[in-house]
Design a protein around this motif. Structure first.
Motif, PDB file in Angstrom:
ATOM      1  N   ASN A   1       7.173   5.826  13.365  1.00 40.03           N
ATOM      2  CA  ASN A   1       6.981   6.928  14.314  1.00 40.03           C
ATOM      3  C   ASN A   1       5.881   7.882  13.840  1.00 40.03           C
ATOM      4  O   ASN A   1       5.125   8.403  14.651  1.00 40.03           O
ATOM      5  CB  ASN A   1       8.294   7.697  14.498  1.00 40.03           C
ATOM      6  N   ALA A   2       5.837   8.122  12.522  1.00 40.94           N
ATOM      7  CA  ALA A   2       4.826   9.041  11.981  1.00 40.94           C
ATOM      8  C   ALA A   2       3.425   8.442  12.136  1.00 40.94           C
ATOM      9  O   ALA A   2       2.451   9.169  12.308  1.00 40.94           O
ATOM     10  CB  ALA A   2       5.113   9.331  10.509  1.00 40.94           C
ATOM     11  N   SER A   3       3.366   7.117  12.054  1.00 41.13           N
ATOM     12  CA  SER A   3       2.130   6.380  12.332  1.00 41.13           C
ATOM     13  C   SER A   3       0.933   6.765  11.442  1.00 41.13           C
ATOM     14  O   SER A   3      -0.135   7.148  11.935  1.00 41.13           O
ATOM     15  CB  SER A   3       1.766   6.569  13.819  1.00 41.13           C
ATOM     16  N   PRO A   4       1.104   6.617  10.122  1.00 43.93           N
ATOM     17  CA  PRO A   4      -0.047   6.851   9.229  1.00 43.93           C
ATOM     18  C   PRO A   4      -1.113   5.776   9.463  1.00 43.93           C
ATOM     19  O   PRO A   4      -0.784   4.690   9.961  1.00 43.93           O
ATOM     20  CB  PRO A   4       0.550   6.692   7.822  1.00 43.93           C
ATOM     21  N   PRO A   5      -2.360   6.065   9.095  1.00 45.17           N
ATOM     22  CA  PRO A   5      -3.425   5.064   9.293  1.00 45.17           C
ATOM     23  C   PRO A   5      -3.094   3.732   8.622  1.00 45.17           C
ATOM     24  O   PRO A   5      -3.400   2.672   9.158  1.00 45.17           O
ATOM     25  CB  PRO A   5      -4.655   5.719   8.665  1.00 45.17           C
ATOM     26  N   ILE A   6      -2.461   3.811   7.445  1.00 40.83           N
ATOM     27  CA  ILE A   6      -2.006   2.570   6.793  1.00 40.83           C
ATOM     28  C   ILE A   6      -0.716   2.842   6.044  1.00 40.83           C
ATOM     29  O   ILE A   6      -0.507   3.944   5.509  1.00 40.83           O
ATOM     30  CB  ILE A   6      -3.071   2.000   5.824  1.00 40.83           C
ATOM     31  N   TYR A   7       0.207   1.890   6.091  1.00 39.53           N
ATOM     32  CA  TYR A   7       1.361   1.911   5.189  1.00 39.53           C
ATOM     33  C   TYR A   7       1.863   0.493   5.030  1.00 39.53           C
ATOM     34  O   TYR A   7       1.584  -0.394   5.851  1.00 39.53           O
ATOM     35  CB  TYR A   7       2.461   2.868   5.651  1.00 39.53           C
ATOM     36  N   ILE A   8       2.592   0.276   3.949  1.00 38.95           N
ATOM     37  CA  ILE A   8       3.036  -1.077   3.603  1.00 38.95           C
ATOM     38  C   ILE A   8       4.524  -1.034   3.267  1.00 38.95           C
ATOM     39  O   ILE A   8       4.994  -0.104   2.598  1.00 38.95           O
ATOM     40  CB  ILE A   8       2.233  -1.618   2.392  1.00 38.95           C
ATOM     41  N   THR A   9       5.259  -2.017   3.760  1.00 38.18           N
ATOM     42  CA  THR A   9       6.686  -2.128   3.413  1.00 38.18           C
ATOM     43  C   THR A   9       6.976  -3.544   2.927  1.00 38.18           C
ATOM     44  O   THR A   9       6.150  -4.448   3.105  1.00 38.18           O
ATOM     45  CB  THR A   9       7.593  -1.865   4.644  1.00 38.18           C
ATOM     46  N   ASN A  10       8.154  -3.701   2.352  1.00 34.35           N
ATOM     47  CA  ASN A  10       8.626  -5.061   2.093  1.00 34.35           C
ATOM     48  C   ASN A  10       9.016  -5.701   3.431  1.00 34.35           C
ATOM     49  O   ASN A  10       9.425  -4.998   4.355  1.00 34.35           O
ATOM     50  CB  ASN A  10       9.821  -5.038   1.148  1.00 34.35           C
ATOM     51  N   ALA A  11       8.896  -7.011   3.544  1.00 32.52           N
ATOM     52  CA  ALA A  11       9.394  -7.720   4.727  1.00 32.52           C
ATOM     53  C   ALA A  11      10.925  -7.691   4.705  1.00 32.52           C
ATOM     54  O   ALA A  11      11.529  -7.632   3.626  1.00 32.52           O
ATOM     55  CB  ALA A  11       8.880  -9.159   4.731  1.00 32.52           C
ATOM     56  N   PRO A  12      11.570  -7.718   5.887  1.00 26.19           N
ATOM     57  CA  PRO A  12      13.030  -7.643   5.945  1.00 26.19           C
ATOM     58  C   PRO A  12      13.693  -8.690   5.040  1.00 26.19           C
ATOM     59  O   PRO A  12      13.296  -9.860   5.043  1.00 26.19           O
ATOM     60  CB  PRO A  12      13.339  -7.929   7.420  1.00 26.19           C
ATOM     61  N   GLY A  13      14.686  -8.236   4.254  1.00 30.48           N
ATOM     62  CA  GLY A  13      15.447  -9.158   3.417  1.00 30.48           C
ATOM     63  C   GLY A  13      14.730  -9.584   2.151  1.00 30.48           C
ATOM     64  O   GLY A  13      15.282 -10.347   1.350  1.00 30.48           O
ATOM     65  N   LYS A  14      13.484  -9.108   1.975  1.00 28.95           N
ATOM     66  CA  LYS A  14      12.710  -9.503   0.789  1.00 28.95           C
ATOM     67  C   LYS A  14      12.402  -8.241  -0.014  1.00 28.95           C
ATOM     68  O   LYS A  14      11.436  -7.537   0.267  1.00 28.95           O
ATOM     69  CB  LYS A  14      11.435 -10.230   1.224  1.00 28.95           C
ATOM     70  N   MET A  15      13.223  -7.985  -1.004  1.00 29.62           N
ATOM     71  CA  MET A  15      13.250  -6.696  -1.685  1.00 29.62           C
ATOM     72  C   MET A  15      12.506  -6.747  -3.015  1.00 29.62           C
ATOM     73  O   MET A  15      12.168  -7.816  -3.524  1.00 29.62           O
ATOM     74  CB  MET A  15      14.711  -6.288  -1.973  1.00 29.62           C
ATOM     75  N   LEU A  16      12.331  -5.546  -3.567  1.00 29.05           N
ATOM     76  CA  LEU A  16      11.873  -5.435  -4.953  1.00 29.05           C
ATOM     77  C   LEU A  16      13.102  -5.612  -5.854  1.00 29.05           C
ATOM     78  O   LEU A  16      14.075  -4.871  -5.748  1.00 29.05           O
ATOM     79  CB  LEU A  16      11.247  -4.058  -5.206  1.00 29.05           C
ATOM     80  N   VAL A  17      13.061  -6.615  -6.739  1.00 29.07           N
ATOM     81  CA  VAL A  17      14.162  -6.840  -7.686  1.00 29.07           C
ATOM     82  C   VAL A  17      13.870  -6.015  -8.935  1.00 29.07           C
ATOM     83  O   VAL A  17      12.805  -6.164  -9.545  1.00 29.07           O
ATOM     84  CB  VAL A  17      14.267  -8.336  -8.044  1.00 29.07           C
ATOM     85  N   THR A  18      14.781  -5.116  -9.278  1.00 30.45           N
ATOM     86  CA  THR A  18      14.554  -4.215 -10.411  1.00 30.45           C
ATOM     87  C   THR A  18      15.354  -4.660 -11.636  1.00 30.45           C
ATOM     88  O   THR A  18      16.183  -5.573 -11.548  1.00 30.45           O
ATOM     89  CB  THR A  18      14.970  -2.767 -10.064  1.00 30.45           C
ATOM     90  N   ASP A  19      15.110  -3.988 -12.759  1.00 25.75           N
ATOM     91  CA  ASP A  19      15.896  -4.245 -13.975  1.00 25.75           C
ATOM     92  C   ASP A  19      17.138  -3.366 -14.046  1.00 25.75           C
ATOM     93  O   ASP A  19      17.930  -3.495 -14.978  1.00 25.75           O
ATOM     94  CB  ASP A  19      15.045  -3.992 -15.226  1.00 25.75           C
ATOM     95  N   LEU A  20      17.289  -2.447 -13.084  1.00 24.33           N
ATOM     96  CA  LEU A  20      18.518  -1.643 -13.064  1.00 24.33           C
ATOM     97  C   LEU A  20      19.660  -2.518 -12.572  1.00 24.33           C
ATOM     98  O   LEU A  20      19.441  -3.604 -12.027  1.00 24.33           O
ATOM     99  CB  LEU A  20      18.360  -0.436 -12.134  1.00 24.33           C
ATOM    100  N   LEU A  21      20.864  -2.020 -12.751  1.00 24.60           N
ATOM    101  CA  LEU A  21      22.037  -2.734 -12.268  1.00 24.60           C
ATOM    102  C   LEU A  21      22.533  -2.092 -10.982  1.00 24.60           C
ATOM    103  O   LEU A  21      22.435  -0.870 -10.797  1.00 24.60           O
ATOM    104  CB  LEU A  21      23.154  -2.664 -13.310  1.00 24.60           C
TER     105      LEU A  21
END
Lengths: 266, 266
Positions: A239-259
């Motif tokens: 909705n904010a519509s910045p000139p550019i932004y990037i997200t992960n694709a649905p269901g494809k997350m960043l896997v972290t070292d935290l638990l």
């Protein structure tokens, strides 16, 4: 923070390496179970302060667990070797609110003014639910969780606004009470549900037609239970519509070292 | 255990003195708020072991917070000066499962083989709900909470058996989720609800006709939420039908020197 076991760290590092080298670009659900996964929103710095405030004012939908320095593609607090340009299986690139590209790395798209936000995700509490014998139906049926736009407005901040998006998991009342208890322990993964029962109370017309994800079966005597979804901030950014932004694709997350357990309060 | 404040101790001791001298024989709800109140079951010793096991096997309905020595009418762990023969506003005396008498003290009925059980009571979590802005409807409307017999059998032990009795408090789904969180903190005061929504799922035919207590109004959009009730063990004792047993009269509890907060787990 609890220290991940060497075995789990080996899994998360191995998985990130496979993702980094584009050997794996699939969904991350069920992989490196126990390691916390997060949704990612990458924004130009001049949009970041406003989005940070939006997250702060809408903590149930936007549980912030990490934020990078301006222009820095590392996130050492979430994983010593994380490189945000490569470590997500699939990225979606948006320009002025429209998706223009999806790709397995964003090395050529990276900008020195990018700020990365990592948000807690319901995978964390879904693991806890499954361990308690309350496996979510979407996990059982191996589909994406059904998601619906509600009529519950988030608190708008500057250019960021939108209604709350919810995920739905059906449970018997008895199991729902237990699921409320379990998910209450995960305020940084959307926490307790927002609503249960009558979908129309929160502006959902038809459970059989989710706005995102898939339908799941609802058994006799089960009640739909609705949790805030991490799609909410993604819609607010759209909705904010910045000139550019990037997200992960649905269901494809960043896997972290935290638990996942690092997100629990008790 | 937290230490009660001198002010609250003064209230509880003053209230017990008034009850002991029969100056007060009314309901204890709303009195000495913050001090834990308990239901009481007094049984002959040769029924006590079986009842203790019944409580242990049905902890949600029968949350045991105190048990006396055989023949001892004191309970120093719940209050240094408690005298179980006088300190309840009104007693009910049963013989072979039938109520034969009610009185403001049981000095003349006391037997050297009596064992007293004190059970946690929903007054404790009702205070916590009220403090969170979720005042139960029965408190708002100043009536007894509605109670219903369900078709949920308790685990029988020897001569003790019966269905679970529940209390009902209506809430909107949003408030119900919060009420589940709050009452989960009080496992020794019946804890989280057992059920919500459709009464017929647990064998309740008509919400407007409670088996005990009064009806309360249910507003549009509200859902009935059902918690285990301390009437459950009283019915089990009635079913067991000892030659004699004594309980507190409904709504007239033993006021202890412990705090409601002593019953919380977090």
């Amino acid at each position: 923070m609890r220290q991940s076991s060497p075995l789990l760290l080996k899994q998360t590092h191995g998985l990130r390496r496979a993702i980094r080298s584009a050997q794996y670009n699939g969904p991350t659900s069920g992989l490196a179970t126990g390691a916390m996964q997060g949704k990612v929103v990458i924004l130009p710095a001049d949009w970041a302060d406003e989005f940070l405030l939006y997250c702060q004012k809408n903590p149930t939908s936007c549980p912030l667990i990490g934020i990078s320095e301006v222009g820095d593609f590392r996130l050492p607090k979430l994983g010593s070797d994380i490189d945000l340009r490569y470590d997500i299986p699939e990225y979606c690139i948006y320009q002025h609110g429209k998706k223009v590209n999806s790709c397995t790395d964003i090395a050529t798209h990276w900008q020195d003014n990018f700020v990365t936000f990592v948000l807690g995700c319901s995978f964390s509490f879904e693991n806890a639910l499954s361990q308690a014998g309350l496996t979510p139906r979407n996990v059982e049926e191996q589909v994406d969780v059904p998601m619906y736009e509600t009529n519950i407005a988030t608190v708008p901040v500057g250019r960021f606004f939108g209604n709350t998006i919810v995920t739905m998991r059906p449970y018997s009342p008895k199991d729902a009470i237990h699921a409320i208890q379990i998910t209450s322990r995960f305020p940084k993964a959307h926490g307790a549900p927002l609503h249960f029962g009558s979908p129309s109370d929160i502006g959902i017309d038809n459970l059989a037609l989710p706005d995102f994800g898939n339908t799941v079966s609802i058994k006799e005597g089960e009640v739909p239970i609705f949790w805030a979804s991490g799609i909410t901030p993604q819609i607010a950014v759209q909705n904010a519509s910045p000139p550019i932004y990037i997200t992960n694709a649905p269901g494809k997350m960043l896997v972290t070292d935290l638990l996942d357990m690092d997100l629990t309060i008790i």
